[in-house]
Enzyme design. Structure first.
Site, PDB file in Angstrom:
ATOM      1  N   ASP A  27       0.824  -1.234   0.017  1.00 25.84           N
ATOM      2  CA  ASP A  27      -0.075  -0.067  -0.083  1.00 25.84           C
ATOM      3  C   ASP A  27       0.956   1.134  -0.045  1.00 25.84           C
ATOM      4  OD1 ASP A  27       1.023   0.111   2.578  1.00 25.84           O
ATOM      5  OD2 ASP A  27      -0.898   0.053   3.521  1.00 25.84           O
ATOM      6  N   HIS A  28       0.118   2.403   0.119  1.00 23.42           N
ATOM      7  CA  HIS A  28       1.099   3.546   0.252  1.00 23.42           C
ATOM      8  C   HIS A  28       2.353   3.660   1.119  1.00 23.42           C
ATOM      9  CE1 HIS A  28      -2.272   4.211   3.124  1.00 23.42           C
ATOM     10  NE2 HIS A  28      -1.185   5.022   3.729  1.00 23.42           N
ATOM     11  N   CYS A  72       3.639  -2.913   4.063  1.00 26.00           N
ATOM     12  CA  CYS A  72       2.742  -2.003   4.681  1.00 26.00           C
ATOM     13  C   CYS A  72       3.484  -1.101   5.443  1.00 26.00           C
ATOM     14  CB  CYS A  72       1.552  -2.236   5.141  1.00 26.00           C
ATOM     15  SG  CYS A  72       1.360  -3.476   6.591  1.00 26.00           S
ATOM     16  N   THR A 131       3.833  -1.576   9.004  1.00 27.60           N
ATOM     17  CA  THR A 131       4.213  -2.443  10.105  1.00 27.60           C
ATOM     18  C   THR A 131       4.246  -3.827   9.406  1.00 27.60           C
ATOM     19  OG1 THR A 131       1.904  -3.057  10.801  1.00 27.60           O
ATOM     20  CG2 THR A 131       3.042  -1.035  11.853  1.00 27.60           C
ATOM     21  N   HIS A 174      11.021 -23.972   8.623  1.00 26.82           N
ATOM     22  CA  HIS A 174       9.999 -24.810   9.181  1.00 26.82           C
ATOM     23  C   HIS A 174       8.631 -24.616   8.805  1.00 26.82           C
ATOM     24  CE1 HIS A 174      12.918 -25.254  13.251  1.00 26.82           C
ATOM     25  NE2 HIS A 174      13.253 -25.843  12.105  1.00 26.82           N
ATOM     26  N   ARG A 207       7.541 -33.864  10.350  1.00 30.68           N
ATOM     27  CA  ARG A 207       6.927 -33.163  11.207  1.00 30.68           C
ATOM     28  C   ARG A 207       6.360 -31.562  10.821  1.00 30.68           C
ATOM     29  NH1 ARG A 207      12.078 -32.375  13.227  1.00 30.68           N
ATOM     30  NH2 ARG A 207      12.661 -30.557  13.922  1.00 30.68           N
ATOM     31  N   HIS A 208       7.154 -31.177  10.124  1.00 26.98           N
ATOM     32  CA  HIS A 208       6.889 -29.804   9.660  1.00 26.98           C
ATOM     33  C   HIS A 208       5.812 -29.974   8.590  1.00 26.98           C
ATOM     34  CE1 HIS A 208      10.066 -27.931  11.932  1.00 26.98           C
ATOM     35  NE2 HIS A 208      10.922 -28.760  11.491  1.00 26.98           N
TER      36      HIS A 208
END
Length: 158
Positions: free
Chosen positions: A22-23, A78, A80, A111, A146-147
């Site tokens: 985004d901006h 973005c 954050t 993982h 397992r992963h």
């Protein structure tokens, strides 16, 4: 095809990377496209110009749909990384990881087989974000049973 067979046949992803912002992530998006354009086919999912009034969910949708269609990888940005991560993770089979340390970048691929990395333009420098993307792009999923099992369990959650 079981998920284990999928991973046995898809051990390395191609060089196409879908990227959107985004901006609040526009400058970092442009920077990353320029840095990685010689090594990866960087597909810009928008925006094409800075628009202070745009909204991140549309760019998250665009990148997620392309990643799912092509069994590829994507980058969402973005201010954050939180909003993009929330939006992307609403899609089944999208494993979007908001990453702020090199360890997180590595483990999200190693993982969790994250197929989208979410970054925050305001959290660190362009160069630090570049390093996170470089680690993420060059780390392969372990393919340990397992992963794989855990990813299957995640896909059944919602």
């Amino acid at each position: 095809m079981t998920i284990i067979q999928k991973y046995q046949h898809n051990t390395s992803m191609d060089n196409t990377i879908y990227i959107g912002a985004d901006h609040a992530g526009f400058e970092l998006k442009q920077y990353l496209i320029d840095v990685f354009k010689d090594d990866y086919d960087m597909i810009d999912c928008g925006p094409n110009s800075l628009d202070q009034e745009d909204d991140y969910p549309g760019y998250a949708r665009e990148v997620c749909e392309k990643v799912l269609d092509d069994d590829g990888r994507g980058i969402l940005i973005c201010d954050t990384g939180i909003g993009m991560s929330i939006g992307a993770n609403r899609y089944t089979e999208i494993r979007a990881a908001m990453v702020v340390t090199p360890f997180m970048a590595e483990r999200s691929r190693l993982h969790n087989d994250a197929n989208i990395i979410c970054l925050g333009q305001e959290l660190m420098s362009h160069e630090e974000n570049e390093n996170l993307v470089r680690i993420w792009l060059t780390t392969d999923f372990t393919q340990v049973e397992r992963h794989i099992r855990r990813i299957q369990q995640l896909d059944k959650l919602g």
